[in-house]
Design a protein around this motif. Structure first.
Motif, PDB file in Angstrom:
ATOM      1  N   ASN A   1      34.661 120.335  55.247  1.00 49.57           N
ATOM      2  CA  ASN A   1      34.240 119.397  54.324  1.00 49.57           C
ATOM      3  C   ASN A   1      35.219 118.124  54.345  1.00 49.57           C
ATOM      4  O   ASN A   1      34.820 117.090  53.607  1.00 49.57           O
ATOM      5  N   SER A   2      36.411 118.574  54.893  1.00 49.46           N
ATOM      6  CA  SER A   2      37.424 117.632  54.575  1.00 49.46           C
ATOM      7  C   SER A   2      38.729 117.818  55.786  1.00 49.46           C
ATOM      8  O   SER A   2      38.624 118.932  56.157  1.00 49.46           O
ATOM      9  N   GLY A   3      39.478 116.939  55.622  1.00 47.46           N
ATOM     10  CA  GLY A   3      40.783 117.034  56.472  1.00 47.46           C
ATOM     11  C   GLY A   3      41.603 118.055  56.275  1.00 47.46           C
ATOM     12  O   GLY A   3      41.863 118.685  57.184  1.00 47.46           O
ATOM     13  N   THR A   4      41.973 118.216  54.927  1.00 48.33           N
ATOM     14  CA  THR A   4      42.818 119.294  54.807  1.00 48.33           C
ATOM     15  C   THR A   4      42.309 120.459  55.025  1.00 48.33           C
ATOM     16  O   THR A   4      42.904 121.687  55.493  1.00 48.33           O
ATOM     17  N   GLU A   5      40.974 120.850  54.921  1.00 47.38           N
ATOM     18  CA  GLU A   5      40.094 122.215  55.212  1.00 47.38           C
ATOM     19  C   GLU A   5      40.227 122.349  56.935  1.00 47.38           C
ATOM     20  O   GLU A   5      40.264 123.333  57.438  1.00 47.38           O
TER      21      GLU A   5
ATOM     22  N   GLY B   1      30.432 109.774  59.227  1.00 50.36           N
ATOM     23  CA  GLY B   1      29.751 108.562  59.199  1.00 50.36           C
ATOM     24  C   GLY B   1      30.034 107.764  57.866  1.00 50.36           C
ATOM     25  O   GLY B   1      29.082 106.647  57.738  1.00 50.36           O
ATOM     26  N   GLY B   2      30.856 108.123  56.834  1.00 41.75           N
ATOM     27  CA  GLY B   2      31.004 107.312  55.657  1.00 41.75           C
ATOM     28  C   GLY B   2      29.850 107.607  54.802  1.00 41.75           C
ATOM     29  O   GLY B   2      29.737 106.889  54.005  1.00 41.75           O
ATOM     30  N   VAL B   3      28.884 108.412  55.103  1.00 46.96           N
ATOM     31  CA  VAL B   3      27.848 108.973  54.239  1.00 46.96           C
ATOM     32  C   VAL B   3      27.785 110.219  53.554  1.00 46.96           C
ATOM     33  O   VAL B   3      27.606 110.439  52.648  1.00 46.96           O
ATOM     34  N   MET B   4      28.216 111.249  54.365  1.00 49.72           N
ATOM     35  CA  MET B   4      28.603 112.580  53.847  1.00 49.72           C
ATOM     36  C   MET B   4      30.092 113.168  54.234  1.00 49.72           C
ATOM     37  O   MET B   4      30.885 112.790  55.260  1.00 49.72           O
ATOM     38  N   PRO B   5      30.590 113.774  53.280  1.00 48.52           N
ATOM     39  CA  PRO B   5      31.811 114.711  53.663  1.00 48.52           C
ATOM     40  C   PRO B   5      31.711 115.717  54.765  1.00 48.52           C
ATOM     41  O   PRO B   5      30.794 116.383  54.694  1.00 48.52           O
ATOM     42  N   ALA B   6      32.392 115.414  55.867  1.00 52.41           N
ATOM     43  CA  ALA B   6      32.267 116.340  56.886  1.00 52.41           C
ATOM     44  C   ALA B   6      33.573 116.389  57.829  1.00 52.41           C
ATOM     45  O   ALA B   6      34.215 115.559  57.798  1.00 52.41           O
ATOM     46  N   GLY B   7      33.745 117.516  58.416  1.00 53.55           N
ATOM     47  CA  GLY B   7      34.928 117.793  59.411  1.00 53.55           C
ATOM     48  C   GLY B   7      34.658 118.844  60.157  1.00 53.55           C
ATOM     49  O   GLY B   7      33.584 119.458  59.957  1.00 53.55           O
ATOM     50  N   ALA B   8      35.695 118.836  61.007  1.00 50.70           N
ATOM     51  CA  ALA B   8      35.512 120.133  62.038  1.00 50.70           C
ATOM     52  C   ALA B   8      36.805 120.274  62.839  1.00 50.70           C
ATOM     53  O   ALA B   8      37.641 119.556  62.723  1.00 50.70           O
ATOM     54  N   VAL B   9      36.818 121.699  63.268  1.00 52.17           N
ATOM     55  CA  VAL B   9      38.049 122.060  64.045  1.00 52.17           C
ATOM     56  C   VAL B   9      37.210 122.488  65.406  1.00 52.17           C
ATOM     57  O   VAL B   9      36.341 123.238  65.378  1.00 52.17           O
ATOM     58  N   VAL B  10      37.728 121.859  66.657  1.00 51.92           N
ATOM     59  CA  VAL B  10      37.327 122.310  67.945  1.00 51.92           C
ATOM     60  C   VAL B  10      38.381 122.874  68.582  1.00 51.92           C
ATOM     61  O   VAL B  10      39.491 122.288  68.682  1.00 51.92           O
ATOM     62  N   ALA B  11      38.123 124.235  69.024  1.00 53.43           N
ATOM     63  CA  ALA B  11      39.330 124.705  69.912  1.00 53.43           C
ATOM     64  C   ALA B  11      38.725 125.421  71.373  1.00 53.43           C
ATOM     65  O   ALA B  11      37.427 125.391  71.582  1.00 53.43           O
TER      66      ALA B  11
ATOM     67  N   THR C   1      33.255 128.906  54.945  1.00 53.45           N
ATOM     68  CA  THR C   1      33.064 127.805  53.654  1.00 53.45           C
ATOM     69  C   THR C   1      31.812 127.577  53.415  1.00 53.45           C
ATOM     70  O   THR C   1      30.648 127.681  54.226  1.00 53.45           O
ATOM     71  N   THR C   2      31.291 127.771  52.196  1.00 52.08           N
ATOM     72  CA  THR C   2      29.945 127.451  51.773  1.00 52.08           C
ATOM     73  C   THR C   2      29.194 126.235  52.216  1.00 52.08           C
ATOM     74  O   THR C   2      28.011 126.248  52.685  1.00 52.08           O
ATOM     75  N   PHE C   3      29.712 124.894  52.187  1.00 52.40           N
ATOM     76  CA  PHE C   3      29.168 123.894  52.304  1.00 52.40           C
ATOM     77  C   PHE C   3      29.536 123.309  53.834  1.00 52.40           C
ATOM     78  O   PHE C   3      28.783 122.343  54.315  1.00 52.40           O
ATOM     79  N   GLY C   4      30.630 123.720  54.281  1.00 54.80           N
ATOM     80  CA  GLY C   4      30.867 123.162  55.615  1.00 54.80           C
ATOM     81  C   GLY C   4      29.831 123.537  56.790  1.00 54.80           C
ATOM     82  O   GLY C   4      29.243 124.687  56.892  1.00 54.80           O
ATOM     83  N   GLY C   5      29.466 122.375  57.383  1.00 54.33           N
ATOM     84  CA  GLY C   5      28.521 122.464  58.466  1.00 54.33           C
ATOM     85  C   GLY C   5      27.185 122.545  57.924  1.00 54.33           C
ATOM     86  O   GLY C   5      26.203 123.068  58.512  1.00 54.33           O
ATOM     87  N   ASN C   6      26.943 122.071  56.672  1.00 52.05           N
ATOM     88  CA  ASN C   6      25.589 121.997  56.145  1.00 52.05           C
ATOM     89  C   ASN C   6      24.613 121.075  56.701  1.00 52.05           C
ATOM     90  O   ASN C   6      25.127 120.257  57.473  1.00 52.05           O
ATOM     91  N   PRO C   7      23.524 121.061  56.744  1.00 54.38           N
ATOM     92  CA  PRO C   7      22.555 120.237  57.287  1.00 54.38           C
ATOM     93  C   PRO C   7      22.707 118.846  56.941  1.00 54.38           C
ATOM     94  O   PRO C   7      22.455 118.069  58.188  1.00 54.38           O
ATOM     95  N   LEU C   8      23.077 118.365  55.901  1.00 51.45           N
ATOM     96  CA  LEU C   8      23.141 116.981  55.727  1.00 51.45           C
ATOM     97  C   LEU C   8      24.468 116.326  56.608  1.00 51.45           C
ATOM     98  O   LEU C   8      24.289 115.486  57.065  1.00 51.45           O
ATOM     99  N   ALA C   9      25.238 117.113  56.153  1.00 53.90           N
ATOM    100  CA  ALA C   9      26.503 116.926  56.890  1.00 53.90           C
ATOM    101  C   ALA C   9      26.544 116.812  58.504  1.00 53.90           C
ATOM    102  O   ALA C   9      26.904 115.793  58.962  1.00 53.90           O
ATOM    103  N   CYS C  10      25.788 117.893  59.015  1.00 54.90           N
ATOM    104  CA  CYS C  10      25.771 117.978  60.504  1.00 54.90           C
ATOM    105  C   CYS C  10      24.891 116.825  60.944  1.00 54.90           C
ATOM    106  O   CYS C  10      25.076 116.027  61.989  1.00 54.90           O
TER     107      CYS C  10
END
Length: 457
Positions: free
Chosen positions: A154-158, A307-317, A334-343
């Motif tokens: 959901n965020s950079g620190t996450e 996109g400045g619309v939803m809180p969203a983050g990712a780690v790619v490895a 994470t409960t909300f990470g990768g939720n449909p709206l953010a994706c």
């Protein structure tokens, strides 16, 4: 106090809360508000911050704005700008600390989120949610090298937290190297990598095993690797921002990132790029890693990712790194990470960046912006120490913090929002939407020139 009286009091309180909620919702519903409503919103906002959010933020606002401007309340936004409740428009050169790469309320991103909202807002957590799979595939295609598997946050620190846990599980090593002036977030793990003492001291001891070396000093980095190996504390990973954002928009010396990559390979350590601020086209490439032709083992994304619309983050490895989570996919969740709206927002954002060639535009407009800012600062060398940047990630460093505050005040009063960086108070950032027009760029430049002429060095 009797039970009946308590219930009556509670009922009255609930009624008052309901009425207040309905008033707020009715204002949200309106396309336009009048002066009386604007005044009510301003009062409620200031009172709410003072009594229920954090009064310290009001004091901060007073240090960076002229007169009553501290109580400016944002209400709407579009393109490269936002408006306050009184209708005054500001060119946004802070950009929510770099989240508005595709502009404020980009219509394609808003449409994707709205369309998804009509169908399903959040996922069940247990079934297979399609947009997470599709977004992960897109990331595998656009990220550098053989980065392949994604975990959404959901965020950079996450994102940084997830990267640190991935690195620990990959090798079972516990030593991390970060750098001075680094900013990786403020949760305990990411704060351990962050460099500013003010943020760290109240929470010491942090996560053990972190060592900080000067950013850009490859000799010190090499010596630290050597010492860690000699004492049996082998390095799990190096955590770096390719370009330091909160540190004051600090660009790496030529060849530095490639040399760090070589050291990581030599000692069997991972390289983590924190691209929370540099990613998604900001520096003139989709990812800053591409600028320096270095492929990390893990890349952290957030901020503009939604996109400045939803809180969203990712780690790619890479698969080699990520596979430690294959046996038990619930090792990190994470409960909300990768939720449909953010994706939906992230997918649309990547589409806009590619289709409208915004990374390329950031390189072109950024070069023009940087050159014009330098021209505007000529004759003010007693105030301006350096102007530097890459793409639309630009820092203006002053000789003293106080000058930076005065410049921020003067520009805000004239309808331009800028702000200092969290690690380096002497530097203000210029991080507008990648869609900013040349006309708006010229207005920012002319405003800076005007402000510099009106303040004392």
């Amino acid at each position: 106090m009797s039970i009946d009286f308590k219930q009556e009091l509670k009922s009255e309180q609930n009624q008052n809360v309901s009425e207040y909620i309905n008033k707020v919702l009715s204002l949200i519903e309106k396309e336009e508000i009048n002066e009386v409503e604007a005044a009510w919103i301003t009062k409620e906002t200031v009172d709410g911050f003072r009594e229920h959010v954090n009064p310290g933020f009001l004091e901060y606002r007073k240090t960076v704005t002229e007169g009553g401007q501290f109580a400016a309340v944002e209400w709407s936004d579009n393109g490269s700008c936002f408006k306050d409740v009184n209708g005054k428009e500001y060119i946004d050169c802070l950009g929510g600390f770099g989240i508005y790469n595709v502009g404020h309320r980009n219509p394609k991103v808003v449409k994707a989120v709205t369309d998804q909202l009509k169908r399903q807002a959040l996922h069940s957590q247990d079934l297979l949610d399609p947009l997470r799979a599709m977004l992960a595939k897109i990331l595998a295609d656009i990220t550098p090298g053989d980065l392949k598997y994604a975990f959404f946050t959901n965020s950079g620190t996450e994102s940084v937290e997830a990267a640190l846990k991935l690195a620990k599980m990959y090798s079972e090593r516990t030593t991390f190297i970060s750098t001075t002036r680094a900013f990786h977030g403020k949760s305990l793990g990411s704060l351990s990598g962050t460099a500013k003492g003010m943020f760290r001291k109240p929470f010491l001891p942090l996560i053990p095993g972190f060592r900080h070396v000067p950013f850009g000093d490859i000799d010190m980095m090499r010596k630290t690797f050597e010492v860690c190996a000699a004492v049996g504390e082998d390095v799990a990973a190096v955590l770096l921002e390719p370009i330091q954002g909160e540190g004051g928009i600090i660009l790496p010396p030529e060849g530095y990132l490639k040399q760090v990559r070589e050291l990581c390979d030599q000692y069997g350590s991972l390289l983590i790029f924190d691209e929370v601020q540099t990613g998604m086209g900001r520096t003139g490439k989709m990812f800053a890693a591409e600028l320096y032709e270095v492929v990390p083992d893990i890349i952290c994304l957030a901020k503009a990712f939604g996109g400045g619309v939803m809180p969203a983050g990712a780690v790619v490895a890479t698969e080699n790194v990520f596979k430690s989570w294959f046996d038990n996919p619930f090792m990190h969740t994470t409960t909300f990470g990768g939720n449909p709206l953010a994706c939906a927002a992230a997918i649309a954002t990547i589409g806009v960046l590619i289709e409208e060639k915004l990374p390329e535009r950031a390189a072109e407009v950024g070069a023009y912006f940087l050159e014009e800012l330098k021209k505007a600062a000529k004759g003010h060398e007693d105030k301006v120490q350096e102007i530097r940047g890459q793409g639309l990630m630009i820092g203006i460093e002053f000789h003293q913090d106080e000058i930076g505050y005065e410049v921020s005040k003067g520009m805000f009063d004239r309808g331009i929002l800028v702000a200092g960086t969290l690690i380096n108070s002497k530097t203000i950032r210029i991080e507008p939407a990648l869609t900013i027009s040349y006309e708006e760029v010229n207005k920012v430049v002319n405003t800076l020139k005007e402000v510099l002429e009106h303040i004392n060095g």
